[in-house]
Design an enzyme around this catalytic site. Structure first.
Site, PDB file in Angstrom:
ATOM      1  N   ALA A  73       0.817  -1.211   0.000  1.00 49.20           N
ATOM      2  CA  ALA A  73       0.000   0.000   0.000  1.00 49.20           C
ATOM      3  C   ALA A  73       0.853   1.265   0.000  1.00 49.20           C
ATOM      4  CB  ALA A  73      -0.947   0.000   1.200  1.00 49.20           C
ATOM      5  N   THR A  74       2.036   1.200   0.586  1.00 50.27           N
ATOM      6  CA  THR A  74       2.904   2.390   0.580  1.00 50.27           C
ATOM      7  C   THR A  74       3.210   2.786  -0.855  1.00 50.27           C
ATOM      8  OG1 THR A  74       3.884   1.743   2.686  1.00 50.27           O
ATOM      9  CG2 THR A  74       5.138   3.311   1.349  1.00 50.27           C
ATOM     10  N   ASN A 159      -6.218   3.382  10.397  1.00 55.31           N
ATOM     11  CA  ASN A 159      -5.471   2.217  10.873  1.00 55.31           C
ATOM     12  C   ASN A 159      -5.241   2.204  12.375  1.00 55.31           C
ATOM     13  OD1 ASN A 159      -3.809   4.449   9.737  1.00 55.31           O
ATOM     14  ND2 ASN A 159      -2.173   3.370  10.791  1.00 55.31           N
ATOM     15  N   HIS A 209      -0.866  -7.994   3.075  1.00 58.34           N
ATOM     16  CA  HIS A 209      -0.565  -8.526   4.418  1.00 58.34           C
ATOM     17  C   HIS A 209      -1.549  -8.088   5.495  1.00 58.34           C
ATOM     18  CE1 HIS A 209       1.604  -5.105   6.502  1.00 58.34           C
ATOM     19  NE2 HIS A 209       1.711  -4.686   5.259  1.00 58.34           N
ATOM     20  N   CYS A 334       3.623   1.458  12.621  1.00 60.39           N
ATOM     21  CA  CYS A 334       4.648   2.141  11.827  1.00 60.39           C
ATOM     22  C   CYS A 334       5.307   3.269  12.596  1.00 60.39           C
ATOM     23  CB  CYS A 334       4.029   2.685  10.550  1.00 60.39           C
ATOM     24  SG  CYS A 334       3.066   1.461   9.697  1.00 60.39           S
TER      25      CYS A 334
HETATM   26  C1  LIG Z   1      -3.771   2.730   6.279  1.00 57.10           C
HETATM   27  C2  LIG Z   1      -2.457   2.161   5.845  1.00 57.10           C
HETATM   28  N1  LIG Z   1      -1.888   2.603   4.731  1.00 57.10           N
HETATM   29  C3  LIG Z   1      -0.727   2.113   4.284  1.00 57.10           C
HETATM   30  C4  LIG Z   1      -0.044   1.141   4.981  1.00 57.10           C
HETATM   31  C5  LIG Z   1       1.243   0.614   4.448  1.00 57.10           C
HETATM   32  O1  LIG Z   1       1.020  -0.625   3.835  1.00 57.10           O
HETATM   33  P1  LIG Z   1       2.206  -1.537   3.286  1.00 57.10           P
HETATM   34  O2  LIG Z   1       2.809  -2.160   4.503  1.00 57.10           O
HETATM   35  O3  LIG Z   1       1.559  -2.529   2.399  1.00 57.10           O
HETATM   36  O4  LIG Z   1       3.153  -0.669   2.548  1.00 57.10           O
HETATM   37  C6  LIG Z   1      -0.595   0.649   6.172  1.00 57.10           C
HETATM   38  C7  LIG Z   1       0.119  -0.347   6.976  1.00 57.10           C
HETATM   39  O5  LIG Z   1       0.559  -0.107   8.055  1.00 57.10           O
HETATM   40  C8  LIG Z   1      -1.843   1.165   6.602  1.00 57.10           C
HETATM   41  O6  LIG Z   1      -2.420   0.724   7.717  1.00 57.10           O
END
Ligand SMILES: Cc1ncc(COP(=O)(O)O)c(C=O)c1O
Length: 410
Positions: A73-74, A159, A209, A334
């Site tokens: 998602a990042t 999140n 994930h 994070c």
């Molecule tokens: C709302 C949200 N966006 C983005 C991310 C990042 O996702 P990824 O770990 O797949 O890069 C997360 C994960 O912590 C998330 O909860």
């Protein structure tokens, strides 16, 4: 019961064994590169990717051609936000006033940091402050819209607190004004029914994930019709994924994401109903049995599996130690490496003390009721014990209003 109990599914979820099983052949006998167009190894990989694309598209009401695979998602957020801003900029690089972007203060860093970079590159940015319920309503977005607004990026569900924003209404609002809407749906997709067509979403990020798939793979939905959304690629090279995302396909990951999406489509309803019950048990019991505790964010507009609770008169690190048999988070996974109070909770107006003494508990597909019961007992015992050591709690019990005390500074 096996300890520690895992209650951090919003940080990451275990792979479903059915997902692992689907992935395994693609490490060994079906290891081909989908770019190899002239032999059967390549064709098998391409076919597997097509299947996954369909599984994901059907989970979110999209067409399979609208799914772009990323590393998570990042990356999907970065591609959506930077890619759309660059494509729809009103002025060339190097100038100011390139266009207006709207997002919210308590978005994930994977949205906030790309937006901050765009600000340095000449775009105007509005960060909407949530109210104390944490929800971003369409009316809040509407107030900020300008003639030069090119992009609105609001996450579907938060999140850290699990609150749900008014995404369908925001989609409708922006559609009427030809403004691109991106939603970081990492915590939403797979947990709640999603229909990008009905809800007028142009760009949607998701990650494997968080939905019982593998780490390091995700997807960006990019609308192709009414309107056809275009992006400037952020990774250039071999031209995979219609040129939007070069790089050899992560075939095992993509197969895993596809299978995870398929399972969510099939099981979301029963799973959601079960998790809502468990989450409510957790919230209601803790809130009713422990005074000065509060569920953060809107009480009803929330994800089935995620809660965030603050406990007054306990010290944050002490609380984490007291509940060490429960793997949970004291803020977003994070950002929990730093000892800053969570910026998400601060955005809701929650004070530093209470923000530090909050727990994010996120249940999942493999959470059992007996684990929830154990967590309730464990948290209650921990909080009560910490409070016996708190002089402030004694004062509170004596009826003294702590907030009115003028502490002497020596
Ligand atoms: C709302 C949200 N966006 C983005 C991310 C990042 O996702 P990824 O770990 O797949 O890069 C997360 C994960 O912590 C998330 O909860």
């Amino acid at each position: 019961m096996k300890l520690p109990i895992y209650m951090d599914n919003a940080a990451t979820s275990p792979c479903d064994p059915r997902v692992v099983e689907a992935m395994l052949p693609y490490f060994t006998e079906k290891f081909g590169n989908a770019g190899s167009r002239n032999h059967s190894f390549g064709w098998a990989a391409e076919e597997a990717i097509d299947i996954a694309r369909n599984q994901i598209a059907s989970l979110i009401g999209a067409n399979s051609k609208e799914i772009i695979f990323t590393s998570g998602a990042t990356e999907a957020n970065n591609l959506a936000i930077k890619g759309a801003a660059e494509m729809y900029a009103k002025k060339p690089a190097g100038e100011t006033g390139r266009g207006h972007i709207i997002t919210a203060q308590h978005e994930h860093k994977a949205v906030l940091d790309p937006v901050h970079r765009l600000k340095k590159m000449g775009f105007d940015v509005t960060l909407i402050a949530p109210g104390e319920d944490g929800v971003i309503y369409a009316s809040m977005v509407e107030k900020e819209l300008r003639e030069d607004t090119i992009l609105v990026s609001i996450m579907w569900a938060n999140n850290e607190i699990g609150t749900i924003n008014e995404i369908p209404k925001i989609g409708k609002l922006c559609k009427a004004r030809n403004i691109i809407v991106h939603t970081d749906a990492t915590q939403w997709v797979g947990k709640m029914p999603t229909d990008v067509e009905r809800d007028n979403i142009d760009l949607l990020s998701m990650s494997a994930h968080k939905i019982y798939g593998p780490k390091g793979v995700g997807a960006l939905y990019v609308r192709r019709r009414r309107p056809r959304v275009r992006l400037v690629a952020q990774l250039e090279g071999g031209g995979q994924e219609r040129g939007y995302r070069s790089g050899t396909h992560n075939i095992t990951g993509i197969v895993g994401l596809g299978k995870a999406a398929e399972l969510c489509s099939q099981e979301m309803d029963q799973e959601g109903a079960r998790l809502v019950k468990l989450r409510k048990k957790l919230e209601d019991t803790l809130e009713s049995r422990l005074e000065v505790s509060q569920v953060n964010g809107h009480r009803d507009r929330r994800l089935p599996h995620l809660t965030n609770i603050s406990f007054g008169f306990v010290e944050g690190e002490g609380l984490m130690m007291a509940v060490k048999d429960i793997a949970c988070s004291s803020g977003s996974a994070c950002t929990s490496a730093s000892l800053e109070p969570s910026y998400v909770l601060k955005a809701l107006g929650i004070g530093d003390e209470l923000a530090h003494s909050s727990l994010r508990l996120s249940l999942g597909r493999f959470t059992k009721e007996e684990e929830v019961d154990y967590a309730i007992d464990n948290i209650m015992t921990g909080v009560e014990k910490l409070r016996t050591m708190s002089p402030l709690y004694d004062m509170h019990k004596e009826g003294i209003d702590i907030s009115q005390i003028e502490w002497a500074a020596h």
